[in-house]
Design a protein around this motif. Structure first.
Motif, PDB file in Angstrom:
ATOM      1  N   LYS A   9       0.829  -1.200   0.000  1.00 37.75           N
ATOM      2  CA  LYS A   9       0.000   0.000   0.000  1.00 37.75           C
ATOM      3  C   LYS A   9       0.866   1.253   0.000  1.00 37.75           C
ATOM      4  N   ILE A  10       1.922   1.217   0.814  1.00 44.79           N
ATOM      5  CA  ILE A  10       2.863   2.347   0.845  1.00 44.79           C
ATOM      6  C   ILE A  10       3.530   2.503  -0.517  1.00 44.79           C
ATOM      7  N   LEU A  11       3.932   1.375  -1.125  1.00 41.74           N
ATOM      8  CA  LEU A  11       4.552   1.433  -2.443  1.00 41.74           C
ATOM      9  C   LEU A  11       3.603   2.000  -3.487  1.00 41.74           C
ATOM     10  N   PHE A  12       2.321   1.651  -3.376  1.00 45.74           N
ATOM     11  CA  PHE A  12       1.357   2.133  -4.355  1.00 45.74           C
ATOM     12  C   PHE A  12       1.141   3.641  -4.224  1.00 45.74           C
ATOM     13  N   PHE A  56       8.082   0.204 -11.479  1.00 50.65           N
ATOM     14  CA  PHE A  56       6.833  -0.115 -10.776  1.00 50.65           C
ATOM     15  C   PHE A  56       5.969  -1.078 -11.594  1.00 50.65           C
ATOM     16  N   VAL A  57       5.907  -0.867 -12.904  1.00 50.95           N
ATOM     17  CA  VAL A  57       5.156  -1.796 -13.761  1.00 50.95           C
ATOM     18  C   VAL A  57       5.728  -3.202 -13.628  1.00 50.95           C
ATOM     19  N   ILE A  58       7.053  -3.303 -13.685  1.00 47.64           N
ATOM     20  CA  ILE A  58       7.712  -4.615 -13.554  1.00 47.64           C
ATOM     21  C   ILE A  58       7.426  -5.234 -12.186  1.00 47.64           C
ATOM     22  N   TYR A  59       7.475  -4.407 -11.157  1.00 48.22           N
ATOM     23  CA  TYR A  59       7.246  -4.908  -9.799  1.00 48.22           C
ATOM     24  C   TYR A  59       5.840  -5.488  -9.651  1.00 48.22           C
ATOM     25  N   TRP A  60       4.827  -4.744 -10.121  1.00 46.38           N
ATOM     26  CA  TRP A  60       3.446  -5.220  -9.975  1.00 46.38           C
ATOM     27  C   TRP A  60       3.194  -6.482 -10.801  1.00 46.38           C
ATOM     28  N   ILE A  61       3.880  -6.613 -11.916  1.00 44.61           N
ATOM     29  CA  ILE A  61       3.761  -7.848 -12.709  1.00 44.61           C
ATOM     30  C   ILE A  61       4.366  -9.029 -11.962  1.00 44.61           C
ATOM     31  N   LYS A  67      -3.785  -5.168 -11.379  1.00 39.59           N
ATOM     32  CA  LYS A  67      -4.586  -3.948 -11.334  1.00 39.59           C
ATOM     33  C   LYS A  67      -3.718  -2.734 -11.025  1.00 39.59           C
ATOM     34  N   GLN A  68      -2.767  -2.886 -10.122  1.00 43.47           N
ATOM     35  CA  GLN A  68      -1.904  -1.759  -9.736  1.00 43.47           C
ATOM     36  C   GLN A  68      -0.945  -1.350 -10.854  1.00 43.47           C
ATOM     37  N   LEU A  69      -0.553  -2.302 -11.704  1.00 43.18           N
ATOM     38  CA  LEU A  69       0.401  -1.956 -12.758  1.00 43.18           C
ATOM     39  C   LEU A  69      -0.214  -1.029 -13.803  1.00 43.18           C
ATOM     40  N   LEU A  70      -1.540  -1.020 -13.901  1.00 41.01           N
ATOM     41  CA  LEU A  70      -2.199  -0.207 -14.919  1.00 41.01           C
ATOM     42  C   LEU A  70      -1.914   1.279 -14.749  1.00 41.01           C
ATOM     43  N   GLN A  71      -1.728   1.704 -13.513  1.00 41.26           N
ATOM     44  CA  GLN A  71      -1.511   3.131 -13.255  1.00 41.26           C
ATOM     45  C   GLN A  71      -0.275   3.635 -13.997  1.00 41.26           C
TER      46      GLN A  71
END
Length: 349
Positions: A9-12, A56-61, A67-71
């Motif tokens: 959550k903090i990362l997001f 961040f995209v790589i991390y969420w994948i 869902k979070q990577l879409l941002q």
């Protein structure tokens, strides 16, 4: 989809801040340094903001939170459409063509006059490098007349500084720019920057029946020194003030340069050390109606300067629509604090 942990959550939240920052970067080129000096500072770190969003995209994948990577993914797509690329993939094969012009731009940092680089005889090494690459036109910034740097070009221009600046009256002093050419130079001159003690220069060369004007420049340095820390409050405050002032000086210099370019009726090439990134007002207002040869035919990060090992692109070659860019090359050689760039151009029929 499982819920985010407290850590994620903090990362997001951090991710959201960087996503917003990248959206803001789209509007940066339109913000005049004279009016929005503080915001203009942000242009320096836009490359880092792009990289963080990619991470961040790589991390969420990797952890499965699609869902979070879409941002960041959506923001990266939007930014790709509106700001210059940070990294270029290019599989174009440059076909040989006899009717081309090759131009190299290189900030030689006064040929290591003050021994910034622990390498002996930099002049001879730069000379050997240039002779090996053999550009038709060679534009140098932070130039001085050296002892061991005699190139076999039939034409050369390094105009005297007299009368271009109120602060320099010595007619023997010459501007820190030089252009070598294989083609006849039919005209040369300088462009006095408004309210600054420096100048840009130009030459007109004759290739067959075409007259081509070549400008080269060295814009005001931002005064940020690699490997130096700016963590103290006083140091940081001084740095911000210095960079803001440099951006304002750059705006004055660019306004003077563009005013001169707008009077030119020839085919135009503009090249030099901008001392600013491709996400700045400075870049946007020098490029204007020109093509950036790196964006046309370059590859990789296009690095021309490394700040604490971080790749920056601050040296450019711009051409007008009379030219087709056949190739663009960046060189990774440690002969200055800048890396040279070279483009091969073809005059359109």
């Amino acid at each position: 989809m499982k819920k985010l942990s407290f850590f994620n959550k903090i990362l997001f939240i951090i991710n959201t801040i960087f996503a917003i920052a990248l959206i803001f970067a789209i509007f940066l080129p339109g913000l005049s340094p004279n009016k929005f000096g503080v915001f203009s500072l942000f242009s320096i770190v836009v490359p880092a903001v792009i990289i963080v969003n990619i991470l961040f995209v790589i991390y969420w994948i990797v952890i499965g939170f699609k869902k979070q990577l879409l941002q960041s993914f959506i923001v990266l797509i939007i930014s790709y459409l509106f700001i210059p690329q940070l990294y270029k993939f290019n599989d174009n094969i440059n076909q040989e063509d006899s009717n081309t012009i090759s131009l190299m731009s290189f900030n030689v940092r006064k040929f290591n006059m003050y021994k910034w680089i622990k390498v002996d005889d930099i002049e001879s090494k730069i000379k050997d490098f240039i002779e090996n690459e053999d550009p038709d036109i060679l534009a140098l910034q932070e130039y001085r007349i050296p002892k061991n740097f005699k190139l076999k070009y039939p034409y050369f221009s390094n105009p005297p500084a007299e009368n271009y600046s109120d602060s320099i009256q010595n007619s023997k002093h010459r501007i820190a720019l030089g252009i070598y050419s294989k083609y006849p130079i039919v005209k040369e001159g300088i462009i006095k920057y408004a309210r600054t003690s420096s100048a840009a220069m130009f030459i007109d060369v004759l290739k067959n029946k075409d007259t081509i004007r070549i400008y080269t420049f060295h814009m005001a340095s931002l005064g940020i020194v690699p490997n130096q820390h700016y963590f103290g409050h006083d140091d940081s405050e001084k740095l911000v003030k210095k960079v803001r002032q440099s951006f304002k000086v750059q705006q004055q210099q660019i306004d003077s340069l563009n005013k001169h370019i707008n009077t030119c009726k020839h085919k135009v090439i503009v090249t030099g050390d901008l001392n600013n990134t491709a996400y700045s007002w400075a870049y946007n207002n020098v490029r204007k109606n020109f093509k950036d040869t790196y964006l046309e035919a370059g590859q990789g990060f296009g690095t021309t300067y490394k700040f604490n090992k971080f790749p920056l692109r601050i040296d450019y070659i711009f051409v007008d629509n009379h030219f087709k860019v056949k190739s663009h090359k960046n060189y990774d050689i440690q002969l200055s604090d800048h890396y040279p760039v070279m483009a091969t151009l073809k005059l359109k029929d």
